[in-house]
Write an enzyme that holds these catalytic residues in place. Structure first.
Site, PDB file in Angstrom:
ATOM      1  N   HIS A   1       0.799  -1.218   0.000  1.00 44.25           N
ATOM      2  CA  HIS A   1       0.000   0.000   0.000  1.00 44.25           C
ATOM      3  C   HIS A   1       0.835   1.272   0.000  1.00 44.25           C
ATOM      4  O   HIS A   1       0.287   2.372  -0.184  1.00 44.25           O
ATOM      5  CB  HIS A   1      -0.975  -0.001   1.187  1.00 44.25           C
TER       6      HIS A   1
ATOM      7  N   ASP B   1      -9.966  -0.465   3.798  1.00 43.06           N
ATOM      8  CA  ASP B   1      -8.772  -1.060   4.403  1.00 43.06           C
ATOM      9  C   ASP B   1      -9.066  -1.454   5.849  1.00 43.06           C
ATOM     10  O   ASP B   1      -9.847  -0.781   6.534  1.00 43.06           O
ATOM     11  CB  ASP B   1      -7.649  -0.018   4.374  1.00 43.06           C
TER      12      ASP B   1
ATOM     13  N   ASP C   1      -3.413   3.293   8.011  1.00 45.98           N
ATOM     14  CA  ASP C   1      -2.210   3.727   7.283  1.00 45.98           C
ATOM     15  C   ASP C   1      -1.909   5.189   7.558  1.00 45.98           C
ATOM     16  O   ASP C   1      -1.535   5.952   6.664  1.00 45.98           O
ATOM     17  CB  ASP C   1      -2.364   3.467   5.786  1.00 45.98           C
TER      18      ASP C   1
ATOM     19  N   HIS D   1       4.338   0.978   4.318  1.00 49.10           N
ATOM     20  CA  HIS D   1       2.966   0.692   3.870  1.00 49.10           C
ATOM     21  C   HIS D   1       1.944   1.040   4.955  1.00 49.10           C
ATOM     22  O   HIS D   1       0.736   1.051   4.671  1.00 49.10           O
ATOM     23  CB  HIS D   1       2.816  -0.758   3.397  1.00 49.10           C
TER      24      HIS D   1
ATOM     25  N   GLU E   1      -1.969  -4.924  -2.180  1.00 50.60           N
ATOM     26  CA  GLU E   1      -1.664  -5.909  -1.134  1.00 50.60           C
ATOM     27  C   GLU E   1      -2.107  -7.336  -1.475  1.00 50.60           C
ATOM     28  O   GLU E   1      -2.347  -8.157  -0.584  1.00 50.60           O
ATOM     29  CB  GLU E   1      -2.244  -5.487   0.230  1.00 50.60           C
TER      30      GLU E   1
END
Length: 299
Positions: free
Chosen positions: A99, A122, A126, A139, A271
């Protein structure tokens, strides 16, 4: 949605520590991503893969930013590629890779919008930075970097920052957030639908609210879909699986509703790790979701 697509792969596994996700673009191509789009009626060109330096566990003097130089180099190349695709009036579809590639995708897309909206599909936020990361894996930082938080080399990919404003972001499927990520979400009032909200409201309501919200705040919407947003039962080939995720059918519904909305102006699927997968199941799920996102109909 534009009828002409440009597909680009980013064989990146440097943003995390489990090998194999660099083969994600090949796995999705093997699962007939291009043919799926052509069968829907799009004109599709496959631009191949962005070059990625093949190093690993390189800290470059940055103990909390593993492989920083190689990742920013690839991100810059990807940003230029995506920028070029949009200038030609085509829809950019990026295949990952881990990612961290979203840093480059968003740098290329954001040049073309005043208020770019982002749907971050997700299990994770992140939203870590070099100061908060528990792992040093980039990531876990791309959304933070795109918001302008983090190391200068990450936030300045593309030559400007931020790429997106906190009020134009919607995270869907979150169920594994570090404390610093929770703090950042609260401080900047980022809209998040955790699995609690998805279970309680249902995916239809979550997507209705997301679409209505972004229609008001954004002049274009990028979808960044991490396959670990789905439950590991449905998408086992990911590096950081988290139990209790979004189901296969819920994900199709979400993509179908986005197709009907006409909001999506760019997308990436990331991913997919064939080494951890079961007979390319996760890549096939990714391609099936692309079908729904881009208007595939049963009848």
């Amino acid at each position: 949605m534009r009828r002409k697509f440009s597909v680009v792969g980013v064989p990146m596994d440097l943003g995390q520590m489990r090998r194999g996700v660099d083969m994600g673009p090949s796995a999705m191509r093997y699962a007939d991503a291009v043919k799926r789009l052509e069968n829907i009626g799009y004109e599709v060109e496959d631009l191949g893969d962005i070059p990625v330096d093949q190093i690993n566990d390189e800290l470059n003097g940055q103990p909390t930013l593993r492989n920083l130089k190689a990742i920013t180099k690839a991100a810059s190349s990807l940003a230029d590629c995506v920028d070029s695709i949009i200038k030609k009036g085509r829809f950019p579809l990026v295949l990952g890779g881990d990612h961290s590639i979203a840093i480059g995708t968003l740098a290329g897309v954001a040049k073309h919008f005043q208020n770019l909206g982002v749907i971050w599909y997700d299990a994770h936020g992140d939203l870590n930075t070099d100061e908060t990361t528990p792992s040093g894996n980039i990531h876990g930082m791309p959304l933070a970097a795109s918001l302008g938080f983090g190391h200068p080399e990450l936030i300045d990919v593309g030559g400007f920052h931020p790429k997106v404003k906190p009020e134009n972001v919607v995270i869907i499927g979150a169920r594994d957030l570090d404390q610093a990520e929770r703090d950042l979400i609260k401080k900047h009032s980022i809209k998040v639908y955790t699995m609690h909200e998805i279970d309680r409201l249902g995916m239809t309501k979550v997507m209705e609210e997301t679409i209505a919200y972004l229609k008001e705040t954004s002049d274009g919407v990028h979808l960044s879909l991490d396959l670990d947003g789905l439950d590991p039962h449905d998408a086992p080939g990911v590096g950081t699986p988290v139990l209790g995720g979004i189901s296969y059918r819920e994900s199709h519904l979400a993509m179908e509703m986005l197709a009907e909305s006409g909001l999506i102006t760019s997308a990436e699927f990331v991913e997919v790790n064939p080494i951890l997968d079961e007979k390319n199941k996760t890549a096939e799920v990714a391609v099936a979701l692309m079908g729904s996102l881009f208007g595939e109909k049963l009848l």
